[in-house]
Scaffold this motif. Structure first.
Motif, PDB file in Angstrom:
ATOM      1  N   ALA A 165      22.107  60.761  47.055  1.00 13.32           N
ATOM      2  CA  ALA A 165      23.249  60.109  47.694  1.00 13.32           C
ATOM      3  C   ALA A 165      23.476  58.766  47.004  1.00 13.32           C
ATOM      4  N   TRP A 166      24.700  58.271  47.047  1.00 18.96           N
ATOM      5  CA  TRP A 166      25.023  57.040  46.339  1.00 18.96           C
ATOM      6  C   TRP A 166      26.205  56.352  47.000  1.00 18.96           C
ATOM      7  N   GLU A 167      26.339  55.107  46.686  1.00 16.08           N
ATOM      8  CA  GLU A 167      27.539  54.337  47.030  1.00 16.08           C
ATOM      9  C   GLU A 167      27.728  53.261  45.979  1.00 16.08           C
ATOM     10  N   PHE A 168      28.945  53.185  45.463  1.00 15.95           N
ATOM     11  CA  PHE A 168      29.357  52.120  44.554  1.00 15.95           C
ATOM     12  C   PHE A 168      30.482  51.363  45.244  1.00 15.95           C
ATOM     13  N   ASN A 169      30.459  50.064  45.150  1.00 11.94           N
ATOM     14  CA  ASN A 169      31.482  49.297  45.848  1.00 11.94           C
ATOM     15  C   ASN A 169      31.904  48.086  45.032  1.00 11.94           C
ATOM     16  N   ARG A 170      33.135  47.681  45.287  1.00 14.53           N
ATOM     17  CA  ARG A 170      33.685  46.431  44.759  1.00 14.53           C
ATOM     18  C   ARG A 170      34.315  45.684  45.913  1.00 14.53           C
ATOM     19  N   ASN A 171      34.223  44.345  45.871  1.00 12.87           N
ATOM     20  CA  ASN A 171      34.714  43.529  46.967  1.00 12.87           C
ATOM     21  C   ASN A 171      35.184  42.199  46.389  1.00 12.87           C
ATOM     22  N   ASP A 172      36.322  41.701  46.892  1.00 14.50           N
ATOM     23  CA  ASP A 172      36.847  40.444  46.356  1.00 14.50           C
ATOM     24  C   ASP A 172      35.929  39.257  46.643  1.00 14.50           C
ATOM     25  N   VAL A 173      35.011  39.398  47.608  1.00 15.62           N
ATOM     26  CA  VAL A 173      34.051  38.323  47.862  1.00 15.62           C
ATOM     27  C   VAL A 173      33.196  38.056  46.629  1.00 15.62           C
ATOM     28  N   LEU A 174      32.964  39.093  45.831  1.00 16.36           N
ATOM     29  CA  LEU A 174      32.131  38.974  44.637  1.00 16.36           C
ATOM     30  C   LEU A 174      32.950  38.660  43.386  1.00 16.36           C
ATOM     31  N   ASP A 175      34.278  38.576  43.516  1.00 19.65           N
ATOM     32  CA  ASP A 175      35.135  38.333  42.366  1.00 19.65           C
ATOM     33  C   ASP A 175      35.419  36.846  42.191  1.00 19.65           C
ATOM     34  N   ALA A 176      35.712  36.464  40.966  1.00 12.39           N
ATOM     35  CA  ALA A 176      36.101  35.087  40.674  1.00 12.39           C
ATOM     36  C   ALA A 176      37.601  34.919  40.899  1.00 12.39           C
ATOM     37  N   TYR A 177      38.017  33.668  41.079  1.00 11.21           N
ATOM     38  CA  TYR A 177      39.437  33.370  41.186  1.00 11.21           C
ATOM     39  C   TYR A 177      40.089  33.505  39.812  1.00 11.21           C
ATOM     40  N   SER A 178      41.322  33.974  39.801  1.00  9.46           N
ATOM     41  CA  SER A 178      42.042  34.063  38.543  1.00  9.46           C
ATOM     42  C   SER A 178      42.435  32.669  38.069  1.00  9.46           C
ATOM     43  N   PHE A 179      42.811  32.566  36.800  1.00 12.86           N
ATOM     44  CA  PHE A 179      43.166  31.257  36.237  1.00 12.86           C
ATOM     45  C   PHE A 179      44.358  30.644  36.967  1.00 12.86           C
ATOM     46  N   LEU A 180      45.395  31.452  37.197  1.00 13.41           N
ATOM     47  CA  LEU A 180      46.594  30.921  37.852  1.00 13.41           C
ATOM     48  C   LEU A 180      46.321  30.563  39.303  1.00 13.41           C
ATOM     49  N   SER A 181      45.472  31.355  39.948  1.00 13.48           N
ATOM     50  CA  SER A 181      45.161  31.064  41.342  1.00 13.48           C
ATOM     51  C   SER A 181      44.438  29.726  41.478  1.00 13.48           C
ATOM     52  N   LYS A 182      43.613  29.392  40.522  1.00 15.62           N
ATOM     53  CA  LYS A 182      42.842  28.138  40.601  1.00 15.62           C
ATOM     54  C   LYS A 182      43.716  26.906  40.395  1.00 15.62           C
ATOM     55  N   GLN A 183      44.951  27.075  39.905  1.00 14.43           N
ATOM     56  CA  GLN A 183      45.842  25.933  39.753  1.00 14.43           C
ATOM     57  C   GLN A 183      46.434  25.501  41.083  1.00 14.43           C
ATOM     58  N   SER A 184      46.310  26.342  42.086  1.00 16.44           N
ATOM     59  CA  SER A 184      46.855  26.037  43.404  1.00 16.44           C
ATOM     60  C   SER A 184      45.879  25.180  44.193  1.00 16.44           C
ATOM     61  N   THR A 185      46.457  24.378  45.097  1.00 13.76           N
ATOM     62  CA  THR A 185      45.590  23.573  45.965  1.00 13.76           C
ATOM     63  C   THR A 185      44.857  24.437  46.977  1.00 13.76           C
ATOM     64  N   ASN A 186      45.382  25.605  47.247  1.00 16.68           N
ATOM     65  CA  ASN A 186      44.730  26.537  48.177  1.00 16.68           C
ATOM     66  C   ASN A 186      44.595  27.884  47.484  1.00 16.68           C
ATOM     67  N   PRO A 187      43.606  28.001  46.577  1.00 18.74           N
ATOM     68  CA  PRO A 187      43.493  29.253  45.803  1.00 18.74           C
ATOM     69  C   PRO A 187      43.153  30.434  46.702  1.00 18.74           C
ATOM     70  N   LEU A 188      43.777  31.558  46.383  1.00 19.15           N
ATOM     71  CA  LEU A 188      43.554  32.787  47.134  1.00 19.15           C
ATOM     72  C   LEU A 188      43.194  33.904  46.168  1.00 19.15           C
ATOM     73  N   LYS A 189      42.459  34.861  46.669  1.00 19.25           N
ATOM     74  CA  LYS A 189      42.141  36.057  45.919  1.00 19.25           C
ATOM     75  C   LYS A 189      42.754  37.256  46.623  1.00 19.25           C
ATOM     76  N   PRO A 190      43.385  38.160  45.870  1.00 19.45           N
ATOM     77  CA  PRO A 190      43.931  39.371  46.508  1.00 19.45           C
ATOM     78  C   PRO A 190      42.807  40.205  47.100  1.00 19.45           C
ATOM     79  N   GLU A 191      43.086  40.800  48.231  1.00 19.74           N
ATOM     80  CA  GLU A 191      42.066  41.583  48.929  1.00 19.74           C
ATOM     81  C   GLU A 191      41.708  42.826  48.122  1.00 19.74           C
ATOM     82  N   LEU A 192      40.429  43.079  47.998  1.00 24.45           N
ATOM     83  CA  LEU A 192      39.936  44.262  47.296  1.00 24.45           C
ATOM     84  C   LEU A 192      38.766  44.840  48.069  1.00 24.45           C
ATOM     85  N   ARG A 193      38.913  46.061  48.491  1.00 24.07           N
ATOM     86  CA  ARG A 193      37.821  46.806  49.137  1.00 24.07           C
ATOM     87  C   ARG A 193      37.812  48.193  48.507  1.00 24.07           C
TER      88      ARG A 193
END
Length: 244
Positions: A165-193
């Motif tokens: 049995a196995w499970e592979f997962n990706r989650n935006d909690v583990l992702d870095a902010y994109s370059f353009l997102s970091k230019q914002s005063t309130n950087p956001l990451k798109p939701e990924l599950r």
């Protein structure tokens, strides 16, 4: 001592050397490369260890591993959707078009002849034991396409019951902010599950027999995906609204 050296003399002095004991020995052994002399085919085998241990984004498209073959080029996306009819199969062997390839699963053709290079079925990456890609000088029974001939072998049951049995997962909690997102005063990451989980089960059908001859293998997978996105556009500033 006892050696007299006068001006311009050349004197020979022999120094005896005693053979010592061997305290350490180093043995270097290399296995000769096995040359395929039975056929003239040009091929490459991707083993079960390669399939299990090499990372592919999402583990959706087994075709991603065919680019390991010498002479292969691809336009495959980084992440692909599951499903044979929706996946990309843009792999080119020795400069041939993707619709010149052929795909076999356990000896049967799995190529959708009207689909421009796509497969009829897309087995789970965890269900494939190994596959072989032949790119030139095929045998007579495989020479019905001018591109790469990919022969996949599905795992099979054995004399004992085995499962995994196995499970592979990706989650935006583990992702870095994109370059353009970091230019914002309130950087956001798109939701990924993204969760991919499943199991394999194989064994003998005649489980009460000491010498079973019929075996089964079963594979099932589930995928759950929430994949958001970000759009960055310029908007008018306060000075723009005032006409400046």
């Amino acid at each position: 001592s006892g050696i007299t050296l006068n001006v311009n003399d050349t004197i020979r002095v022999d120094v005896p050397l005693q053979v010592g004991t061997v305290g350490q020995s180093v043995t270097v052994q290399a296995n000769a490369l096995q040359v395929q002399a039975d056929t003239s085919e040009v091929s490459h085998t991707v083993t079960s260890d390669d399939i299990s241990n090499l990372a592919t984004n999402g583990r959706n498209n087994i075709v991603q591993l065919t680019v390991l073959v010498p002479g292969a080029a691809s336009q495959l996306p980084d992440f692909d959707s599951p499903g044979a009819q929706f996946q990309s199969h843009a792999v080119f062997f020795n400069g041939m078009r993707q619709d010149a390839n052929n795909w076999l699963i356990d000896g049967g053709e799995a190529y959708d002849r009207g689909g421009g290079g796509i497969l009829l079925v897309a087995p789970s990456q965890e269900a494939i034991d190994e596959f072989k890609v032949e790119t030139s000088n095929y045998a007579a029974d495989l020479g019905n396409s001018s591109g790469g001939m990919t022969s996949m072998a599905i795992k099979s049951g054995t004399t004992r019951f085995h499962g995994s049995a196995w499970e592979f997962n990706r989650n935006d909690v583990l992702d870095a902010y994109s370059f353009l997102s970091k230019q914002s005063t309130n950087p956001l990451k798109p939701e990924l599950r993204y969760n991919l989980f499943g199991f394999n089960l194989g064994g003998p059908v005649e489980f009460k027999s000491s010498k079973p001859k019929t075996f089964f293998f079963y594979n099932q997978e589930w995928r759950r995906e929430i994949n958001g996105g970000s759009i960055f556009n310029q908007v008018p500033t306060a000075a723009n609204y005032s006409g400046n």
